[in-house]
Design an enzyme around this catalytic site. Structure first.
Site, PDB file in Angstrom:
ATOM      1  N   GLU A 249       0.885  -1.173   0.000  1.00 25.46           N
ATOM      2  CA  GLU A 249       0.000   0.000   0.000  1.00 25.46           C
ATOM      3  C   GLU A 249       0.918   1.217   0.000  1.00 25.46           C
ATOM      4  OE1 GLU A 249      -3.271  -0.023  -0.120  1.00 25.46           O
ATOM      5  OE2 GLU A 249      -3.565  -2.175   0.122  1.00 25.46           O
ATOM      6  N   CYS A 283      -2.087   9.532   2.404  1.00 28.96           N
ATOM      7  CA  CYS A 283      -1.810   8.866   1.125  1.00 28.96           C
ATOM      8  C   CYS A 283      -2.929   9.149   0.136  1.00 28.96           C
ATOM      9  CB  CYS A 283      -1.632   7.376   1.341  1.00 28.96           C
ATOM     10  SG  CYS A 283      -2.990   6.635   2.251  1.00 28.96           S
TER      11      CYS A 283
HETATM   12  P1  NAD Z   1       8.433   4.895   4.631  1.00 29.57           P
HETATM   13  O1  NAD Z   1       8.434   4.111   3.367  1.00 29.57           O
HETATM   14  O2  NAD Z   1       9.562   5.817   4.880  1.00 29.57           O
HETATM   15  O3  NAD Z   1       8.374   3.930   5.900  1.00 29.57           O
HETATM   16  C1  NAD Z   1       7.333   3.027   6.110  1.00 29.57           C
HETATM   17  C2  NAD Z   1       7.789   1.940   7.065  1.00 29.57           C
HETATM   18  O4  NAD Z   1       8.799   1.156   6.433  1.00 29.57           O
HETATM   19  C3  NAD Z   1       8.391   2.435   8.370  1.00 29.57           C
HETATM   20  O5  NAD Z   1       7.911   1.634   9.420  1.00 29.57           O
HETATM   21  C4  NAD Z   1       9.886   2.245   8.162  1.00 29.57           C
HETATM   22  O6  NAD Z   1      10.611   2.049   9.357  1.00 29.57           O
HETATM   23  C5  NAD Z   1       9.888   0.965   7.335  1.00 29.57           C
HETATM   24  N1  NAD Z   1      11.098   0.744   6.539  1.00 29.57           N
HETATM   25  C6  NAD Z   1      12.031   1.648   6.131  1.00 29.57           C
HETATM   26  N2  NAD Z   1      12.997   1.026   5.408  1.00 29.57           N
HETATM   27  C7  NAD Z   1      12.667  -0.286   5.355  1.00 29.57           C
HETATM   28  C8  NAD Z   1      13.251  -1.430   4.739  1.00 29.57           C
HETATM   29  N3  NAD Z   1      14.381  -1.353   4.017  1.00 29.57           N
HETATM   30  N4  NAD Z   1      12.627  -2.628   4.877  1.00 29.57           N
HETATM   31  C9  NAD Z   1      11.462  -2.725   5.564  1.00 29.57           C
HETATM   32  N5  NAD Z   1      10.873  -1.677   6.184  1.00 29.57           N
HETATM   33  C10 NAD Z   1      11.464  -0.472   6.076  1.00 29.57           C
HETATM   34  O7  NAD Z   1       7.033   5.659   4.659  1.00 29.57           O
HETATM   35  P2  NAD Z   1       6.529   6.718   5.736  1.00 29.57           P
HETATM   36  O8  NAD Z   1       7.263   8.000   5.521  1.00 29.57           O
HETATM   37  O9  NAD Z   1       6.501   6.104   7.093  1.00 29.57           O
HETATM   38  O10 NAD Z   1       4.985   6.879   5.292  1.00 29.57           O
HETATM   39  C11 NAD Z   1       4.562   7.765   4.310  1.00 29.57           C
HETATM   40  C12 NAD Z   1       4.277   7.042   3.017  1.00 29.57           C
HETATM   41  O11 NAD Z   1       3.299   6.034   3.245  1.00 29.57           O
HETATM   42  C13 NAD Z   1       3.674   7.960   1.978  1.00 29.57           C
HETATM   43  O12 NAD Z   1       4.229   7.663   0.709  1.00 29.57           O
HETATM   44  C14 NAD Z   1       2.207   7.606   2.026  1.00 29.57           C
HETATM   45  O13 NAD Z   1       1.501   7.913   0.844  1.00 29.57           O
HETATM   46  C15 NAD Z   1       2.270   6.139   2.277  1.00 29.57           C
HETATM   47  N6  NAD Z   1       0.994   5.637   2.816  1.00 29.57           N
HETATM   48  C16 NAD Z   1       0.220   4.821   2.021  1.00 29.57           C
HETATM   49  C17 NAD Z   1      -1.015   4.369   2.494  1.00 29.57           C
HETATM   50  C18 NAD Z   1      -1.900   3.471   1.651  1.00 29.57           C
HETATM   51  O14 NAD Z   1      -2.883   2.952   2.165  1.00 29.57           O
HETATM   52  N7  NAD Z   1      -1.602   3.254   0.375  1.00 29.57           N
HETATM   53  C19 NAD Z   1      -1.437   4.721   3.779  1.00 29.57           C
HETATM   54  C20 NAD Z   1      -0.636   5.547   4.548  1.00 29.57           C
HETATM   55  C21 NAD Z   1       0.585   5.988   4.056  1.00 29.57           C
END
Ligand code: NAD
Length: 510
Positions: A249, A283
């Protein structure tokens, strides 16, 4: 030296004083709490425990899990004030935004708990004429352990959107919340343990991206990831090692289309809320607005008037809060600078809208289609408004983007065809984001917005494997599945196939 202590959410967590991190309030910088930074060993221990717990949880059956999840829902509702205050402190969003998250997820928990048996339970399906002596059935069995990796922007709604459905389907969950909102993650798991007790079917491991990566490599049966497309790619690559399936997502650049016969005032009000609630850190936020020529000026005047009256702040009752992730402020500034350099004009806000940790509302016009603010996720309270010749032109412009998460349409007569033509996983007509609050609808994206679905029947099935079973009810005197079949059997079956399937299609039989 790592010591094992009782961890968050009913599971063990090895704590190492040297390997901890703080979560802080984005508004004040105050430390909310300190958390262990779990490494591969701690994650593996949680996943092993979850594996044992999953067996008991699956044994409980749909009815037992329904009761457990409804008890969890009820406790979350009773503790909602605490949860909302914690979200406000740790994520920075005002109480109203936090309450909306809680309200929506309560409905999802309720729906998942009550509908899992109907959607996933064993049911008979029809066989074919040739195999009429066989009964057939399908059921959707739990996968085992689901690793959930969550973002910070909706620290309640987003992870529980996967967790509720994974649990209702009979899986145990190991959840890695964002390093910006670990206290909220722990609250969710602790409340589950308080409401349900029993084996640790919902555990939390805290940490940063390295902890998330360890979870991808820990042998879980599926990873449900919500976050940015860049991290989604890393998650998918790590999961490929063990062929662990993923649901991704990811981000969005959601468009709103306003047609000539729309209620223009309502469209402007909803564009403003959809674009700027939660400081645009959604998002599914409205990030681009395409308005047909006939109503463009009227829409813009109304939007500008309304946008000039809202302000960010750190208090619980602000219109919207600070930017949670400091890095994001640079991205918002870059998008604004790039837009201005390409000739865009701001009718509300301007170059100095970014005042860390806040960003004032910005309404942009004359933005070229290749500007960063039109192509990439801005994740701030910035709304570019584009003039379109007509609805078809607006849809074409909206679809010329690599993302495809949600969309909104404001229209009278043509709302439905416009919504269907937009390249997105979801669309709402004459409202914004509504589909996320309807638990029986699937949620997920296309293209850069990811794949797989949470919520609704598709969201339940996402955390299962279909199991197909046939049972021979009686043996035929001359079966096909034997080397000893008499010579006439295959030609007879072929003749039957011709009669049944070989004719040209005629008018549809009623
Ligand atoms: P992010 O991708 O920076 O981090 C998300 C999660 O991934 C965090 O818990 C982080 O610690 C973890 N992570 C980081 N590196 C990783 C790796 N190499 N392997 C596994 N996990 C890892 O995103 P963010 O800044 O926390 O959230 C914002 C983003 O999320 C935006 O792009 C937003 O649009 C998206 N989002 C999407 C939805 C949806 O339903 N499609 C909902 C909410 C947020």
């Amino acid at each position: 030296m790592a010591t094992t202590t009782e961890g968050f959410g009913g599971g063990p967590m090895h704590r190492d004083r040297a390997r901890t991190f703080d979560s802080t309030s984005p508004a004040t910088g105050e430390v909310v709490a300190s958390f262990p930074l779990a490494g591969p060993e701690e994650v593996a221990a949680a996943v092993a425990l979850a594996g044992q717990a999953a067996a008991e949880w699956a044994e409980l059956g749909f009815e037992g899990r329904r009761r457990a999840l409804l008890a969890y829902k009820a406790l979350l509702v009773r503790r909602a004030d605490e949860l909302i205050a914690l979200v406000h402190r740790e994520n920075g969003k005002p109480r109203a935004d936090a309450l909306i998250e809680v309200l929506m997820i309560v409905e999802h928990l309720d729906w998942a708990a009550r509908n899992a048996a109907r959607v996933l339970g064993r049911r008979r399906v029809r066989s074919t004429l040739v195999l009429a002596n066989h009964a057939a059935s399908v059921e959707y069995q739990p996968l085992g352990v689901v690793g959930v990796i969550g973002p910070w922007n909706y620290p309640v709604f987003t992870p529980l959107g996967s967790i509720a459905y994974a649990l209702a389907a009979g899986n145990a969950v190991v959840f890695k919340p964002s390093e910006l909102t670990p206290a909220v993650g722990c609250f969710l798991a602790d409340t589950f343990a308080d409401a349900v007790g029993g084996p640790p079917v919902f555990q939390v491991v805290t940490g940063d991206g390295t902890t998330g990566q360890a979870l991808c490599l820990a042998g879980v049966d599926k990873v449900a990831f919500t976050g940015s497309p860049a991290t989604g790619r890393k998650v998918m690559a790590a999961c490929a090692e063990r062929l662990t399936p993923v649901v991704l997502e990811l981000g969005g650049k959601d468009a709103m289309v306003v047609d000539a016969d729309a209620d223009v005032d309502a469209a402007a009000e909803q564009a403003l809320w959809g674009g700027m609630a939660n400081a645009g850190q959604t998002c599914l936020a409205v990030e681009r607005v395409y308005v047909v020529d006939q109503v463009y000026d009227r829409f813009l005047a109304r939007l500008v008037e309304r946008a000039s009256r809202i302000r960010p702040g750190g208090g619980p009752d602000a219109d919207f809060g600070p930017i949670t992730l400091p890095r994001q402020l640079e991205i918002i500034q870059r998008h604004l600078d790039d837009a201005f350099a390409r000739g865009a004009r701001a009718l509300v806000g301007g170059r100095d809208a970014v005042r860390p940790p806040y960003v004032d509302p910005v309404v942009l016009v004359d933005v070229p289609a290749d500007a960063l603010v039109m192509q990439q996720e801005t994740f701030g309270p910035v709304l570019p408004v584009i003039r379109a010749r007509d609805a078809g032109h607006a849809v074409a412009l909206a679809n010329a983007n690599p993302y495809g998460l949600g969309a909104a349409v404001f229209a009278g007569r043509r709302g439905d065809p416009i919504a269907r033509a937009l390249r997105s996983g979801m669309a709402s007509i004459n409202s914004v984001l509504t589909y996320a609050g309807v638990p029986s609808l699937p949620l997920g994206g296309v293209g850069e917005s990811g794949f797989g679905r949470i919520h609704g029947p598709d969201g339940l099935r996402e955390f299962t494997r279909p199991k197909a079973i046939t049972r021979q009810r009686f043996a035929l005197p001359f079966g096909m599945q034997s080397f000893d079949r008499p010579r006439f059997v295959l030609p007879a079956v072929q003749q039957a196939m011709k009669l049944r399937h070989g004719r040209r299609p005629g008018p549809r039989r009623r």
